[in-house]
Design an enzyme around this catalytic site. Structure first.
Site, PDB file in Angstrom:
ATOM      1  N   LYS A 106      21.078 -10.509 -28.120  1.00  0.00           N
ATOM      2  CA  LYS A 106      20.385 -10.672 -26.837  1.00  0.00           C
ATOM      3  C   LYS A 106      21.429 -10.763 -25.740  1.00  0.00           C
ATOM      4  O   LYS A 106      22.576 -11.157 -25.987  1.00  0.00           O
ATOM      5  CB  LYS A 106      19.550 -11.955 -26.852  1.00  0.00           C
ATOM      6  N   GLY A 218       1.268 -14.937 -17.313  1.00  0.00           N
ATOM      7  CA  GLY A 218       2.399 -14.019 -17.106  1.00  0.00           C
ATOM      8  C   GLY A 218       1.810 -12.641 -16.909  1.00  0.00           C
ATOM      9  O   GLY A 218       1.080 -12.139 -17.784  1.00  0.00           O
TER      10      GLY A 218
HETATM   11  P1  NAD Z   1       8.334  -9.320 -16.727  1.00  0.00           P
HETATM   12  O1  NAD Z   1       9.525  -9.679 -15.936  1.00  0.00           O
HETATM   13  O2  NAD Z   1       7.801  -7.933 -16.636  1.00  0.00           O
HETATM   14  O3  NAD Z   1       7.122 -10.324 -16.362  1.00  0.00           O
HETATM   15  C1  NAD Z   1       7.242 -11.713 -16.416  1.00  0.00           C
HETATM   16  C2  NAD Z   1       5.975 -12.282 -15.784  1.00  0.00           C
HETATM   17  O4  NAD Z   1       5.939 -13.692 -15.989  1.00  0.00           O
HETATM   18  C3  NAD Z   1       5.879 -12.058 -14.272  1.00  0.00           C
HETATM   19  O5  NAD Z   1       4.541 -11.722 -13.943  1.00  0.00           O
HETATM   20  C4  NAD Z   1       6.213 -13.427 -13.697  1.00  0.00           C
HETATM   21  O6  NAD Z   1       5.601 -13.663 -12.444  1.00  0.00           O
HETATM   22  C5  NAD Z   1       5.613 -14.308 -14.765  1.00  0.00           C
HETATM   23  N1  NAD Z   1       6.155 -15.666 -14.749  1.00  0.00           N
HETATM   24  C6  NAD Z   1       7.436 -16.069 -14.613  1.00  0.00           C
HETATM   25  N2  NAD Z   1       7.502 -17.427 -14.631  1.00  0.00           N
HETATM   26  C7  NAD Z   1       6.230 -17.848 -14.811  1.00  0.00           C
HETATM   27  C8  NAD Z   1       5.644 -19.127 -14.912  1.00  0.00           C
HETATM   28  N3  NAD Z   1       6.372 -20.244 -14.845  1.00  0.00           N
HETATM   29  N4  NAD Z   1       4.296 -19.206 -15.085  1.00  0.00           N
HETATM   30  C9  NAD Z   1       3.535 -18.075 -15.160  1.00  0.00           C
HETATM   31  N5  NAD Z   1       4.039 -16.852 -15.065  1.00  0.00           N
HETATM   32  C10 NAD Z   1       5.374 -16.731 -14.898  1.00  0.00           C
HETATM   33  O7  NAD Z   1       8.691  -9.732 -18.236  1.00  0.00           O
HETATM   34  P2  NAD Z   1       8.052  -9.174 -19.571  1.00  0.00           P
HETATM   35  O8  NAD Z   1       8.900  -8.067 -20.062  1.00  0.00           O
HETATM   36  O9  NAD Z   1       6.600  -8.985 -19.376  1.00  0.00           O
HETATM   37  O10 NAD Z   1       8.329 -10.405 -20.578  1.00  0.00           O
HETATM   38  C11 NAD Z   1       7.430 -11.508 -20.680  1.00  0.00           C
HETATM   39  C12 NAD Z   1       7.750 -12.273 -21.965  1.00  0.00           C
HETATM   40  O11 NAD Z   1       7.627 -11.390 -23.086  1.00  0.00           O
HETATM   41  C13 NAD Z   1       9.150 -12.867 -22.041  1.00  0.00           C
HETATM   42  O12 NAD Z   1       9.105 -14.085 -22.769  1.00  0.00           O
HETATM   43  C14 NAD Z   1       9.905 -11.835 -22.861  1.00  0.00           C
HETATM   44  O13 NAD Z   1      11.030 -12.387 -23.515  1.00  0.00           O
HETATM   45  C15 NAD Z   1       8.833 -11.444 -23.839  1.00  0.00           C
HETATM   46  N6  NAD Z   1       9.064 -10.146 -24.481  1.00  0.00           N
HETATM   47  C16 NAD Z   1       9.148  -9.011 -23.735  1.00  0.00           C
HETATM   48  C17 NAD Z   1       9.349  -7.802 -24.384  1.00  0.00           C
HETATM   49  C18 NAD Z   1       9.352  -6.497 -23.645  1.00  0.00           C
HETATM   50  O14 NAD Z   1       9.333  -5.450 -24.293  1.00  0.00           O
HETATM   51  N7  NAD Z   1       9.343  -6.488 -22.318  1.00  0.00           N
HETATM   52  C19 NAD Z   1       9.483  -7.761 -25.778  1.00  0.00           C
HETATM   53  C20 NAD Z   1       9.377  -8.944 -26.504  1.00  0.00           C
HETATM   54  C21 NAD Z   1       9.161 -10.138 -25.842  1.00  0.00           C
END
Ligand code: NAD
Length: 416
Positions: A106, A218
């Protein structure tokens, strides 16, 4: 961050529990408790106002016994080395639980992308690759997007790597835009994988999904696609969604497409018509059939766990539930689909992307979806079988399966 919420301590605690269940020998346990390789770098970036700012960047390669490192790069103002370590550990268990031939890694940068221009983001992306290029590559370690990093950022990173190498290396990074060798189906793969395992959990635990309710915390890449695909594939009705600034709720249902359009046009959910405002904490406590935490770590804690009121909690975010809260959910009969199984669809299609890049031959969307469906369905089934046999929760079963696979690879290599 309070010490008790340090995600790396939580990742180690989770491992300790499963090591006892697996009766792992002490040396293997010790090896799996810590990253095998970690790097930190100061990244100087020219800012638009002519000043130079130094950003802190990290890359942690947790365990590569099953294959090259794999894991996203997160840009966040509160990023810490311990968060990156925890996420790298969870990547190791994630690639193992879906049985793809990759290790766990990571990356992260302490920065606030919301305050940076496109030019500043591009220069930061390129600085990150210049710092870590020697340790990256298809046979070493392959990054991807995570919170606040995008396909465009992956494109700049690939370009910087190729400039340094003097040749084409599309497989150095995944989650790229499709015209640059990205895989069709990567953008919604994390949510889609979560939807497939939710479908399997519904069948296994006899929970009706069609026409039932869901709430999504989120509303970025993963959360938006969970809302869209939950509606499309499972027939779930979205009753609430939220982002970092709060959310919107309507017990009669919200239209997922309209929510996505509104958020992407206005940058916020505030003011969305046909719904009332709701806080993140209220959203977590709604009575819904499926709750999708899809934001950040440690949102379901000992403090609010007893008020979580869903049948299935599909952890699309990494580490949303603390170990103490997990016990409460288990006691209360909530079916928790653990993060490293529930959100493994992203890394699975990232792996498909690497395979396509290596062969310079690209699949159609249908092939990506059907291979992802097969992988996620069999991963759920394998975990469920371990749970049934050992009478443990899905999280413990997923850990037992994944850690045993990594331990076996370490043993076969003669490391332990
Ligand atoms: P992103 O940046 O596209 O979106 C994150 C979202 O979370 C945003 O809408 C933001 O406003 C919201 N957010 C941030 N802090 C917050 C809070 N305190 N309360 C409520 N909402 C909040 O990120 P993403 O890629 O959608 O990732 C989201 C989660 O999924 C993370 O934990 C990430 O590690 C996990 N994840 C993502 C992927 C991927 O392919 N993108 C893969 C596996 C896991």
């Amino acid at each position: 961050m309070q010490e008790k919420f340090n995600p790396f301590r939580i990742a180690q605690e989770q491992l300790d529990q499963v090591a006892a269940k697996l009766e792992l020998d002490p040396v293997t346990h010790q090896l799996l408790r810590n990253p095998m390789h970690e790097m930190s770098a100061a990244l100087p970036v020219k800012m638009d106002d002519g000043s130079t700012k130094i950003f802190q960047g990290f890359r942690v390669q947790y365990n590569m016994s099953r294959g090259p490192g794999k894991g996203g790069i997160r840009w966040h103002p509160r990023e810490t080395l311990d968060t990156v370590r925890a996420l790298a550990a969870w990547m190791t268990w994630k690639t193992a639980v879906v049985d793809i031939p990759l290790g766990g890694a990571k990356g992260g940068v302490v920065c606030n992308p919301g305050e940076m221009s496109m030019g500043e983001k591009e220069r930061l992306a390129r600085a990150y690759i210049r710092a870590f290029a020697g340790s990256l590559g298809m046979t070493k370690d392959v990054p991807a997007p995570d919170v606040y990093t995008t396909p465009q950022i992956m494109a700049w990173m690939m370009d910087e790597y190729e400039t340094i190498a003097g040749e084409c290396h599309p497989g150095v990074i995944t989650g790229k835009p499709v015209p640059l060798g990205g895989s069709k189906g990567r953008s919604d793969a994390t949510a889609r994988g979560g939807i497939y395992v939710t479908r399997e959990a519904g069948r296994a635990f006899d929970i009706t999904l069609i026409g039932s309710s869901m709430a999504v915390m989120g509303f970025g890449n993963v959360g938006q696609n969970a809302a869209l695909l939950g509606e499309e594939i499972l027939g779930l009705k979205v009753v609430a969604v939220s982002d970092s600034r709060g959310g919107v709720y309507n017990s009669r249902g919200l239209d997922a497409k309209q929510l996505v359009e509104y958020k992407n046009t206005n940058g916020t959910l505030k003011g969305f018509p046909n719904g009332e405002e709701i806080t993140n904490d209220e959203l977590l406590q709604l009575k819904v059939t499926v709750l999708f935490p899809a934001a950040l770590e440690n949102v379901i804690t000992q403090e609010n766990a007893s008020r979580i009121n869903c049948n299935i909690c599909c952890e699309l975010a990494n580490g949303p539930t603390t170990p103490e809260a997990d016990e409460v959910l288990d006691t209360n009969g909530v079916v928790v689909l653990p993060d490293f199984l529930a959100n493994a669809g992203g890394v699975t299609v990232s792996y498909f992307e690497q395979v396509q890049n290596a062969n310079n031959f690209y699949w159609d969307l249908q092939e990506v979806h059907s291979r992802l469906n097969a992988k996620m369905t069999s991963a759920f089934q394998n975990v469920y079988d371990v749970c049934e046999y050992n009478d443990v929760s899905l999280r413990q079963g997923a850990y037992m399966l994944a850690v045993a696979r990594v331990a076996e690879a370490c043993k076969l290599r003669g490391w332990v």
